[in-house]
Design a protein around this motif. Structure first.
Motif, mmCIF file in Angstrom:
data_model
loop_
_atom_site.group_PDB
_atom_site.id
_atom_site.type_symbol
_atom_site.label_atom_id
_atom_site.label_comp_id
_atom_site.label_asym_id
_atom_site.label_seq_id
_atom_site.Cartn_x
_atom_site.Cartn_y
_atom_site.Cartn_z
ATOM 1 N N GLU A 83 -48.578 8.901 1.412
ATOM 2 C CA GLU A 83 -49.604 9.909 1.695
ATOM 3 C C GLU A 83 -50.771 9.795 0.725
ATOM 4 N N ILE A 84 -51.997 9.985 1.260
ATOM 5 C CA ILE A 84 -53.191 10.055 0.423
ATOM 6 C C ILE A 84 -53.672 11.503 0.407
ATOM 7 N N ILE A 85 -53.856 12.047 -0.769
ATOM 8 C CA ILE A 85 -54.311 13.424 -0.915
ATOM 9 C C ILE A 85 -55.674 13.405 -1.598
ATOM 10 N N TYR A 86 -56.691 13.885 -0.890
ATOM 11 C CA TYR A 86 -58.053 13.879 -1.410
ATOM 12 C C TYR A 86 -58.378 15.232 -2.042
ATOM 13 N N THR A 87 -58.708 15.204 -3.320
ATOM 14 C CA THR A 87 -59.091 16.425 -4.041
ATOM 15 C C THR A 87 -60.383 16.109 -4.805
ATOM 16 N N THR A 88 -61.410 15.749 -4.058
ATOM 17 C CA THR A 88 -62.608 15.151 -4.648
ATOM 18 C C THR A 88 -63.744 16.138 -4.892
ATOM 19 N N GLY A 89 -63.509 17.420 -4.688
ATOM 20 C CA GLY A 89 -64.501 18.428 -5.033
ATOM 21 C C GLY A 89 -65.834 18.213 -4.357
ATOM 22 N N ALA A 90 -66.921 18.364 -5.137
ATOM 23 C CA ALA A 90 -68.263 18.222 -4.583
ATOM 24 C C ALA A 90 -68.480 16.857 -3.951
ATOM 25 N N TRP A 91 -67.719 15.851 -4.414
ATOM 26 C CA TRP A 91 -67.860 14.485 -3.892
ATOM 27 C C TRP A 91 -67.056 14.282 -2.604
ATOM 28 N N GLY A 92 -66.479 15.336 -2.068
ATOM 29 C CA GLY A 92 -65.756 15.252 -0.802
ATOM 30 C C GLY A 92 -66.643 14.848 0.351
ATOM 31 N N ILE A 93 -67.926 15.061 0.198
ATOM 32 C CA ILE A 93 -68.874 14.658 1.249
ATOM 33 C C ILE A 93 -68.818 13.151 1.491
ATOM 34 N N GLU A 94 -68.373 12.387 0.497
ATOM 35 C CA GLU A 94 -68.297 10.937 0.636
ATOM 36 C C GLU A 94 -67.229 10.510 1.647
ATOM 37 N N GLN A 95 -66.178 11.305 1.787
ATOM 38 C CA GLN A 95 -65.113 10.927 2.730
ATOM 39 C C GLN A 95 -65.475 11.267 4.179
ATOM 40 N N GLY A 96 -66.337 12.251 4.364
ATOM 41 C CA GLY A 96 -66.780 12.605 5.706
ATOM 42 C C GLY A 96 -65.785 13.395 6.525
ATOM 43 N N PHE A 97 -64.741 13.927 5.892
ATOM 44 C CA PHE A 97 -63.772 14.730 6.629
ATOM 45 C C PHE A 97 -64.343 16.112 6.944
ATOM 46 N N LYS A 98 -63.813 16.725 7.993
ATOM 47 C CA LYS A 98 -64.097 18.126 8.269
ATOM 48 C C LYS A 98 -63.045 18.983 7.567
ATOM 49 N N PRO A 99 -63.393 20.160 7.068
ATOM 50 C CA PRO A 99 -64.713 20.778 7.102
ATOM 51 C C PRO A 99 -65.676 20.136 6.108
ATOM 52 N N THR A 100 -66.949 20.244 6.404
ATOM 53 C CA THR A 100 -67.978 19.669 5.552
ATOM 54 C C THR A 100 -67.983 20.354 4.184
ATOM 55 N N VAL A 101 -68.114 19.546 3.146
ATOM 56 C CA VAL A 101 -68.164 20.067 1.776
ATOM 57 C C VAL A 101 -69.615 20.128 1.316
ATOM 58 N N SER A 102 -70.029 21.282 0.813
ATOM 59 C CA SER A 102 -71.324 21.415 0.146
ATOM 60 C C SER A 102 -71.051 21.838 -1.296
ATOM 61 N N HIS A 103 -72.090 21.954 -2.115
ATOM 62 C CA HIS A 103 -71.829 22.361 -3.487
ATOM 63 C C HIS A 103 -72.998 23.116 -4.100
ATOM 64 N N GLN A 104 -72.690 23.820 -5.168
ATOM 65 C CA GLN A 104 -73.672 24.535 -5.966
ATOM 66 C C GLN A 104 -73.644 24.004 -7.398
ATOM 67 N N PHE B 263 -54.374 14.076 3.545
ATOM 68 C CA PHE B 263 -54.345 15.507 3.270
ATOM 69 C C PHE B 263 -55.543 15.819 2.375
ATOM 70 N N VAL B 264 -56.202 16.958 2.625
ATOM 71 C CA VAL B 264 -57.402 17.331 1.862
ATOM 72 C C VAL B 264 -57.237 18.725 1.263
ATOM 73 N N ILE B 265 -57.653 18.850 0.008
ATOM 74 C CA ILE B 265 -57.761 20.150 -0.648
ATOM 75 C C ILE B 265 -59.161 20.209 -1.238
ATOM 76 N N ASN B 266 -59.961 21.170 -0.779
ATOM 77 C CA ASN B 266 -61.336 21.236 -1.259
ATOM 78 C C ASN B 266 -61.923 22.623 -1.010
ATOM 79 N N GLY B 267 -63.118 22.832 -1.565
ATOM 80 C CA GLY B 267 -63.838 24.079 -1.339
ATOM 81 C C GLY B 267 -63.399 25.228 -2.218
ATOM 82 N N MET B 268 -62.833 24.940 -3.381
ATOM 83 C CA MET B 268 -62.329 26.011 -4.240
ATOM 84 C C MET B 268 -63.436 26.803 -4.930
ATOM 85 N N GLY B 269 -64.624 26.228 -5.036
ATOM 86 C CA GLY B 269 -65.710 26.942 -5.685
ATOM 87 C C GLY B 269 -65.347 27.348 -7.100
#
Length: 347
Positions: A184-205, A307-313
């Motif tokens: 299994e590959i688990i992506y936890t790339t934070g603001a750089w999640g936009i590079e993978q192109g998975f949904k939901p779209t990741v934005s950042h502040q 598997f993706v974990i993102n958007g924690m803000g």
């Protein structure tokens, strides 16, 4: 032995790897160590009960995360003999006047029944503030939540990494180039999640934090976190040294260069809240906080073996350890404490 590749070595990725090891997994973490990691710039405040956010799914996640922290930190520090900066020093929530204070006390204290980890909630009159925070201005009354805590994001990340390596995991400070790996590959790339192109779209502040020293003829230590007006937070970093933040700027840039305008703004606030004391600059930190739809974290499978974990803000440090524990349970078919389907809203 199950194999997992975790892409992203911030608090979320490290915590997932750490907890998967408890189930005997073979772990490899890839971490580019990009500048702007949210966990490094975060104040590390663990006190979700004082938030006015009304999203129940977010609150369940954050509240469960706060309750999990003491046992998690105890096990991690015992394993590594490293300090994580975790301390339960309480949180002072400031209010402009007594009318708003009473409403704030009612709102915060009402959560005690469902969150005994809050320990105790009380009102602190403005002339008693310096009993808790000796160099702080006495302009505002406050609600004091005894169970509030803070953690040092960089120290916590280092301790989890140390445990992973100590227990047989592999940590690579390089980009993950090839997704044709076993397991299994688990992506936890934070603001750089936009590079993978998975949904939901990741934005950042961009979030900027000003670090400073309060010059006084006495040393202060073990000051509680302050949730000031604005909202603004003030946290103690070491004796007589504090951080104040934060600014929020929606952006598509990955620049971590501090803004002079935000520096002046945050320094002026530091001078206001520590009126009567000289303020000395230490520096500015910039973090990139990832967000997904409705500012609700996403936790779920996006493709076979992905598997993706993102958007924690700003919730990443509060929720990181419990998310790691819960995802490890889910992937090992063990009953979870949280209903993770609440956070897997893209099928």
């Amino acid at each position: 032995m199950k194999k997992y590749t975790i892409v992203g070595g911030g608090i979320i990725g490290a915590s997932v790897a750490y907890h998967l090891q408890k189930y005997g997994a073979d772990i490899t973490v890839y971490d580019r160590d990009d500048a702007g990691k949210a966990s490094r710039a975060s104040a590390g405040i663990i006190a979700p009960w004082i938030s006015q956010r009304r999203n129940k799914k977010w609150y369940r996640l954050a509240k469960t995360g706060a309750a999990y922290y003491p046992s998690f930190i105890e096990a991690l520090e015992r394993d590594t003999q490293l300090d994580t900066g975790y301390q339960q020093k309480g949180v002072l929530s400031l209010f402009r006047d007594n009318n708003v204070l009473q409403k704030g006390y009612k709102r915060i204290s009402s959560k005690m029944e469902d969150a005994p980890e809050m320990q105790h909630v009380e009102i602190i009159e403005r002339d008693k503030i310096r009993t808790y925070h000796p160099t702080f201005v006495e302009h505002f009354p406050a609600v004091y939540t005894h169970g509030g805590a803070q953690v040092n994001g960089a120290k916590l990340n280092s301790a989890i990494k140390e445990s992973i390596i100590k227990n047989g995991g592999t940590w690579k400070n390089e980009d993950f180039q090839d997704d044709r790996v076993e397991g299994e590959i688990i992506y936890t790339t934070g603001a750089w999640g936009i590079e993978q192109g998975f949904k939901p779209t990741v934005s950042h502040q961009r979030a900027e934090v000003y670090h400073f020293e309060v010059e006084s003829d006495f040393t202060t230590l073990h000051n509680p976190v302050v949730m000031a007006l604005g909202p603004i937070y003030i946290v103690e970093m070491s004796p007589n040294q504090f951080a104040i933040g934060t600014t929020h700027e929606d952006t598509t840039s990955f620049s971590t260069m501090p803004s002079h305008e935000n520096y002046k703004y945050l320094k002026s606030l530091a001078e206001e809240y520590f009126s009567g004391f000289k303020i000395r600059d230490i520096g500015m930190n910039v973090g990139l906080r990832p967000h997904t739809r409705d500012f609700l974290p996403f936790i779920g499978r996006v493709a076979e073996n992905k598997f993706v974990i993102n958007g924690m803000g700003s919730t990443g440090l509060t929720a990181g350890p419990i998310v790691g524990a819960e995802v490890a349970r889910l992937l090992n078919n063990v009953e979870t404490e949280l209903d993770l389907s609440d956070y897997s809203y893209i099928n």
